[in-house]
Scaffold this motif. Structure first.
Motif, PDB file in Angstrom:
ATOM      1  N   ALA A   1      -4.735  28.441  -0.660  1.00 51.97           N
ATOM      2  CA  ALA A   1      -4.992  29.667   0.094  1.00 51.97           C
ATOM      3  C   ALA A   1      -4.699  29.575   1.587  1.00 51.97           C
ATOM      4  O   ALA A   1      -4.611  30.605   2.259  1.00 51.97           O
ATOM      5  CB  ALA A   1      -6.448  30.095  -0.110  1.00 51.97           C
TER       6      ALA A   1
ATOM      7  N   VAL B   1       4.837  35.890   3.233  1.00 52.77           N
ATOM      8  CA  VAL B   1       3.408  35.905   3.563  1.00 52.77           C
ATOM      9  C   VAL B   1       3.136  36.487   4.952  1.00 52.77           C
ATOM     10  O   VAL B   1       2.291  37.374   5.110  1.00 52.77           O
ATOM     11  CB  VAL B   1       2.809  34.479   3.430  1.00 52.77           C
TER      12      VAL B   1
ATOM     13  N   TYR C   1      -1.524  40.318  -6.835  1.00 50.44           N
ATOM     14  CA  TYR C   1      -1.237  38.939  -7.216  1.00 50.44           C
ATOM     15  C   TYR C   1      -0.305  38.283  -6.197  1.00 50.44           C
ATOM     16  O   TYR C   1       0.378  38.951  -5.431  1.00 50.44           O
ATOM     17  CB  TYR C   1      -0.682  38.916  -8.644  1.00 50.44           C
ATOM     18  N   TYR C   2      -0.311  36.954  -6.214  1.00 48.07           N
ATOM     19  CA  TYR C   2       0.320  36.204  -5.126  1.00 48.07           C
ATOM     20  C   TYR C   2       1.854  36.213  -5.179  1.00 48.07           C
ATOM     21  O   TYR C   2       2.505  36.195  -4.144  1.00 48.07           O
ATOM     22  CB  TYR C   2      -0.207  34.763  -5.134  1.00 48.07           C
ATOM     23  N   ASN C   3       2.434  36.254  -6.365  1.00 49.98           N
ATOM     24  CA  ASN C   3       3.893  36.191  -6.490  1.00 49.98           C
ATOM     25  C   ASN C   3       4.625  37.268  -5.679  1.00 49.98           C
ATOM     26  O   ASN C   3       5.547  36.946  -4.923  1.00 49.98           O
ATOM     27  CB  ASN C   3       4.311  36.279  -7.965  1.00 49.98           C
TER      28      ASN C   3
ATOM     29  N   LEU D   1      -1.904  31.865   3.416  1.00 45.61           N
ATOM     30  CA  LEU D   1      -2.261  33.291   3.443  1.00 45.61           C
ATOM     31  C   LEU D   1      -3.504  33.518   4.301  1.00 45.61           C
ATOM     32  O   LEU D   1      -3.585  34.505   5.043  1.00 45.61           O
ATOM     33  CB  LEU D   1      -2.492  33.818   2.027  1.00 45.61           C
TER      34      LEU D   1
ATOM     35  N   LEU E   1      -5.001  33.444  -6.637  1.00 46.65           N
ATOM     36  CA  LEU E   1      -4.756  32.482  -5.556  1.00 46.65           C
ATOM     37  C   LEU E   1      -5.880  31.452  -5.521  1.00 46.65           C
ATOM     38  O   LEU E   1      -7.006  31.766  -5.131  1.00 46.65           O
ATOM     39  CB  LEU E   1      -4.674  33.209  -4.204  1.00 46.65           C
TER      40      LEU E   1
ATOM     41  N   ILE F   1      -6.791  38.472  -3.755  1.00 49.49           N
ATOM     42  CA  ILE F   1      -5.694  37.919  -4.558  1.00 49.49           C
ATOM     43  C   ILE F   1      -6.309  37.102  -5.703  1.00 49.49           C
ATOM     44  O   ILE F   1      -6.625  35.914  -5.530  1.00 49.49           O
ATOM     45  CB  ILE F   1      -4.757  37.027  -3.698  1.00 49.49           C
TER      46      ILE F   1
ATOM     47  N   LEU G   1       4.442  36.384  -2.002  1.00 44.72           N
ATOM     48  CA  LEU G   1       5.358  35.286  -1.655  1.00 44.72           C
ATOM     49  C   LEU G   1       6.794  35.799  -1.549  1.00 44.72           C
ATOM     50  O   LEU G   1       7.534  35.436  -0.636  1.00 44.72           O
ATOM     51  CB  LEU G   1       5.283  34.177  -2.709  1.00 44.72           C
TER      52      LEU G   1
END
Length: 280
Positions: A147, A122, A113-115, A150, A142, A139, A118
């Motif tokens: 996007a 990145v 996952y993106y969190n 990333l 996302l 991801i 971050l």
């Protein structure tokens, strides 16, 4: 795509392209098992992932545990929770990837996952993933609209950014995703077999073939491979899916298998299961 510099030619993402090409030449689909980094432990997950490569996996997805995994069903959530409780972190996932890539040439793809990415940074995440033997990133949370940072960082570090497309995706959005994937290096599109979360299912969705054909109308001109995941668990599922898609992902069934096996037998059990699913 960028000019054919040595950086692009030697990009880790090209291993994904080569894996699909190899499977296609052998007239079969690519087998793509999923494992949670740190489940049942960091050391054991490394041994299990290497065993999957030995059993015939073409591409391996490495799950990065997260406290709020929206796309994961109960089985994968359970594995992620155990991994987190045992102290698995993004840095720990990097170490698992490094150890696995030292023992096999099978391309590795982080799924997370993106969190946490971050929080890690990145640019730093993509640099470290590339140097630790990873070829691509999936991801699930996302959105396409967010996007670009990333995607650029992944491309600069030779990684493929892989997008999920569920059956409810409108045509225009499929086209946008196909264009973005085509502008990167290597990679594929992950077609979600049904709307919802991951998990084993006895039957494949009835409209799956039609859905893949719909996505293919947007991706064919770019020659982007299509893989199907969510709910696959048997050799028959794999054979059916790969008769019309380029690859098949197996996840929850493997977590269940590991969960039900004695620790001393897990490595052999996973290797045998992958062999049973492999069409090699």
């Amino acid at each position: 795509m960028e000019p054919t510099t040595s950086r692009v030619i030697n990009a880790p993402a090209t291993r994904i392209t080569q894996a699909f090409a190899r499977a296609r030449e052998e007239k079969r689909g690519a087998l793509m098992p999923y494992f949670m980094c740190g489940y049942p432990s960091a050391e054991q997950s490394t041994r299990i992932i290497v065993a999957a490569a030995e059993g015939g996996a073409d591409i391996i997805e490495l799950g990065m545990p997260f406290s709020d995994p929206l796309a994961d069903g109960a089985t994968v959530q359970h594995a992620g929770q155990i991994a987190l409780e045992k102290g698995m972190t993004v840095k720990g996932c990097m170490e698992v990837a490094r150890q696995v890539s030292a023992q096999t040439t099978v391309p590795l793809v982080f799924m997370g996952y993106y969190n946490p990415i971050l929080a890690y940074g990145v640019e730093r995440f993509c640099q470290d993933a590339s140097t630790h033997g990873v070829s691509g990133l999936i991801i699930p949370d996302l959105p396409l609209e967010e996007a670009e940072p990333l995607h650029q960082a992944a491309k600069q570090n030779g990684l493929a950014l892989i997008f999920l497309i569920p059956p409810t995706t409108p045509e225009e959005r499929i086209e946008q995703i196909a264009e973005l994937v085509a502008s990167g290096i290597g990679g594929f599109i992950y077609c979600v077999s049904l709307s919802g979360v991951t998990g084993e299912r006895k039957e494949l969705p009835p409209h799956l073939h039609e859905f893949i054909q719909r996505v293919r109308t947007h991706t064919q001109k770019y020659q982007i491979p299509l893989a199907v995941g969510f709910g696959l668990s048997t050799p028959q599922h794999i054979a059916t899916v790969t008769s019309f898609a380029d690859g098949a992902v197996v996840g929850s069934a493997l977590v269940t298998l590991i969960d039900r096996s004695d620790e001393k037998k897990q490595v052999d059990v996973v290797r045998q299961y992958i062999q049973s699913l492999s069409q090699k």
